[in-house]
Design an enzyme around this catalytic site. Structure first.
Site, PDB file in Angstrom:
ATOM      1  N   LYS A 153      -8.290  -3.794   6.823  1.00 14.49           N
ATOM      2  CA  LYS A 153      -8.621  -2.641   5.979  1.00 14.49           C
ATOM      3  C   LYS A 153     -10.038  -2.139   6.267  1.00 14.49           C
ATOM      4  CE  LYS A 153      -4.698  -2.112   3.947  1.00 14.49           C
ATOM      5  NZ  LYS A 153      -3.946  -0.865   4.098  1.00 14.49           N
ATOM      6  N   SER A 210      -7.962  -0.291   1.258  1.00 19.59           N
ATOM      7  CA  SER A 210      -7.968  -1.194   0.087  1.00 19.59           C
ATOM      8  C   SER A 210      -9.400  -1.569  -0.242  1.00 19.59           C
ATOM      9  CB  SER A 210      -7.181  -2.465   0.393  1.00 19.59           C
ATOM     10  OG  SER A 210      -7.381  -3.423  -0.638  1.00 19.59           O
ATOM     11  N   TYR A 244      -6.120  -9.551   5.973  1.00 18.47           N
ATOM     12  CA  TYR A 244      -5.848  -8.244   5.354  1.00 18.47           C
ATOM     13  C   TYR A 244      -7.148  -7.455   5.194  1.00 18.47           C
ATOM     14  CZ  TYR A 244      -4.196  -5.005   1.681  1.00 18.47           C
ATOM     15  OH  TYR A 244      -3.885  -3.900   0.923  1.00 18.47           O
TER      16      TYR A 244
HETATM   17  N1  LIG Z   1      -0.392  -2.258  -4.400  1.00 18.76           N
HETATM   18  C1  LIG Z   1      -1.672  -2.543  -4.350  1.00 18.76           C
HETATM   19  O1  LIG Z   1      -2.245  -3.196  -5.258  1.00 18.76           O
HETATM   20  C2  LIG Z   1      -2.519  -2.058  -3.197  1.00 18.76           C
HETATM   21  C3  LIG Z   1      -3.909  -2.180  -3.322  1.00 18.76           C
HETATM   22  C4  LIG Z   1      -4.712  -1.732  -2.276  1.00 18.76           C
HETATM   23  C5  LIG Z   1      -4.137  -1.164  -1.157  1.00 18.76           C
HETATM   24  N2  LIG Z   1      -2.781  -1.070  -1.072  1.00 18.76           N
HETATM   25  C6  LIG Z   1      -2.235  -0.453   0.138  1.00 18.76           C
HETATM   26  O2  LIG Z   1      -1.318   0.558  -0.223  1.00 18.76           O
HETATM   27  C7  LIG Z   1      -0.372   0.742   0.826  1.00 18.76           C
HETATM   28  C8  LIG Z   1       1.021   0.788   0.247  1.00 18.76           C
HETATM   29  O3  LIG Z   1       1.261  -0.379  -0.486  1.00 18.76           O
HETATM   30  P1  LIG Z   1       2.272  -0.421  -1.732  1.00 18.76           P
HETATM   31  O4  LIG Z   1       1.607  -1.245  -2.763  1.00 18.76           O
HETATM   32  O5  LIG Z   1       2.741   0.929  -2.085  1.00 18.76           O
HETATM   33  O6  LIG Z   1       3.470  -1.291  -1.081  1.00 18.76           O
HETATM   34  P2  LIG Z   1       5.040  -1.293  -1.378  1.00 18.76           P
HETATM   35  O7  LIG Z   1       5.336  -0.841  -2.763  1.00 18.76           O
HETATM   36  O8  LIG Z   1       5.499  -2.639  -0.948  1.00 18.76           O
HETATM   37  O9  LIG Z   1       5.607  -0.184  -0.370  1.00 18.76           O
HETATM   38  C9  LIG Z   1       5.430  -0.365   1.009  1.00 18.76           C
HETATM   39  C10 LIG Z   1       6.094   0.766   1.760  1.00 18.76           C
HETATM   40  O10 LIG Z   1       5.829   0.585   3.155  1.00 18.76           O
HETATM   41  C11 LIG Z   1       7.066   0.325   3.846  1.00 18.76           C
HETATM   42  N3  LIG Z   1       6.780  -0.697   4.855  1.00 18.76           N
HETATM   43  C12 LIG Z   1       6.489  -1.999   4.680  1.00 18.76           C
HETATM   44  N4  LIG Z   1       6.256  -2.604   5.854  1.00 18.76           N
HETATM   45  C13 LIG Z   1       6.408  -1.640   6.808  1.00 18.76           C
HETATM   46  C14 LIG Z   1       6.303  -1.616   8.215  1.00 18.76           C
HETATM   47  N5  LIG Z   1       5.990  -2.723   8.920  1.00 18.76           N
HETATM   48  N6  LIG Z   1       6.523  -0.445   8.852  1.00 18.76           N
HETATM   49  C15 LIG Z   1       6.833   0.675   8.175  1.00 18.76           C
HETATM   50  N7  LIG Z   1       6.953   0.718   6.845  1.00 18.76           N
HETATM   51  C16 LIG Z   1       6.735  -0.429   6.167  1.00 18.76           C
HETATM   52  C17 LIG Z   1       8.062  -0.090   2.769  1.00 18.76           C
HETATM   53  O11 LIG Z   1       9.404   0.211   3.117  1.00 18.76           O
HETATM   54  P3  LIG Z   1      10.327  -0.883   3.916  1.00 18.76           P
HETATM   55  O12 LIG Z   1      10.100  -2.208   3.270  1.00 18.76           O
HETATM   56  O13 LIG Z   1      11.712  -0.356   3.744  1.00 18.76           O
HETATM   57  O14 LIG Z   1       9.845  -0.827   5.332  1.00 18.76           O
HETATM   58  C18 LIG Z   1       7.608   0.790   1.613  1.00 18.76           C
HETATM   59  O15 LIG Z   1       8.055   2.112   1.778  1.00 18.76           O
HETATM   60  C19 LIG Z   1      -0.635  -0.382   1.833  1.00 18.76           C
HETATM   61  O16 LIG Z   1      -1.434   0.120   2.881  1.00 18.76           O
HETATM   62  C20 LIG Z   1      -1.447  -1.393   1.029  1.00 18.76           C
HETATM   63  O17 LIG Z   1      -2.293  -2.172   1.854  1.00 18.76           O
HETATM   64  C21 LIG Z   1      -1.963  -1.496  -2.058  1.00 18.76           C
END
Ligand SMILES: NC(=O)c1ccc[n+]([C@@H]2O[C@H](COP(=O)([O-])OP(=O)(O)OC[C@H]3O[C@@H](n4cnc5c(N)ncnc54)[C@H](OP(=O)(O)O)[C@@H]3O)[C@@H](O)[C@H]2O)c1
Length: 257
Positions: free
Chosen positions: A163, A146, A159
């Protein structure tokens, strides 16, 4: 599809691939020909996503795993290796963001859980899968980090620290595994519209101020991230390793004027 992006016959494990960024990455890798191991905490959701990929003519299996739990992570690595005879691509994407507030008020158990889910999980998976990637002639490991890693923040310190550690893990793994032709990189997204970031884009005042600070003037889409994951996973990206590449519409390089 350009030949360098073709992943036919390759097997990819993507953690947190039942929705959001991980799902988009899984869909892009599958569209490029990879066999997919889909994972998230719930077996039903993993199976449903794997079935949808199979319905679209891809090869996929679902394996549930909470990435904060070492035994489950090691079992996931075993299941992924066994599913298609070996893993060529690991995308460590699942993460938690369970605490909003100052570091001084942070409970140590919450710190430990975030470190396990966001940092140690990638270390466990790399340790489990890199040796068999090396035996297969190489591979690619991609961490979804991130831009929070770059900043000091008032309320997202835990967080951000996890990261930043992930980015350092990437550089060290890249050095350790380079001679085995295993490339290790991180993608650092800005705000991408998923359930994870809802509190940001669902808040009109925050969203408007944020978008005005982004040179490309929008919140990101999951597909904005997945294209880079495909590049880093495929031979098109074969000379890129140890990098953290930002996918943030330019927000991190813009002045605040
Ligand atoms: N969205 C943003 O703005 C953003 C920005 C920067 C970085 N990121 C990074 O991108 C990555 C994905 O985020 P996202 O935005 O795609 O989130 P998301 O839409 O909430 O999806 C999260 C995914 O991870 C799974 N998950 C959650 N907690 C888990 C755990 N403890 N063990 C295994 N699986 C787990 C969820 O499925 P279940 O709930 O069924 O487990 C889901 O498949 C993360 O590393 C996040 O830090 C996101």
């Amino acid at each position: 599809l350009l030949p360098g992006f073709d992943l036919t016959g390759r097997c990819a494990l993507v953690t947190g691939s039942t929705r959001g960024i991980g799902l988009a990455i899984a869909e892009h890798l599958a569209a490029a020909g990879a066999r997919l191991v889909i994972s998230g905490r719930k077996a039903e959701t993993c199976d449903a996503v794997a079935q949808a990929l199979r319905d679209a003519g891809r090869e996929a299996v679902g394996v549930p795993c909470n990435v904060a739990e070492k035994e489950q992570v090691l079992a996931l690595a075993d299941a992924a290796r066994d599913a298609f005879g070996g893993v060529d691509i690991l995308v460590s994407n699942a993460a938690v963001n369970a605490y909003f507030g100052p570091l001084a008020a942070l409970d140590e158990a919450v710190w430990d859980n975030a470190m396990r889910a966001n940092v140690k999980s990638g270390w466990w998976l790399s340790n489990a899968l890199a040796p068999q990637m090396a035996a297969r002639g190489g591979g690619a490991i991609v961490f979804v980090s991130s831009i929070a890693a770059l900043y000091g923040t008032r309320n997202l310190g835990l967080y951000a620290i996890t990261k930043a550690a992930e980015n350092a893990l990437v550089r060290n793994l890249a050095v350790e595994w380079g001679t085995a032709d295993i490339r290790v990189n991180a993608i650092a997204p800005g705000v991408i519209k998923t359930s994870f970031s809802r509190a940001l884009w669902d808040n009109p005042a925050y969203a408007q101020a944020y978008v005005e600070s982004v040179p490309l003037r929008r919140i990101g889409h999951v597909d904005d991230v997945a294209g880079l994951a495909l590049l880093l996973s495929s031979s098109a990206g074969r000379f890129i390793t140890g990098q953290t590449i930002l996918v943030d519409g330019g927000v991190s390089i813009a002045d605040k004027g």
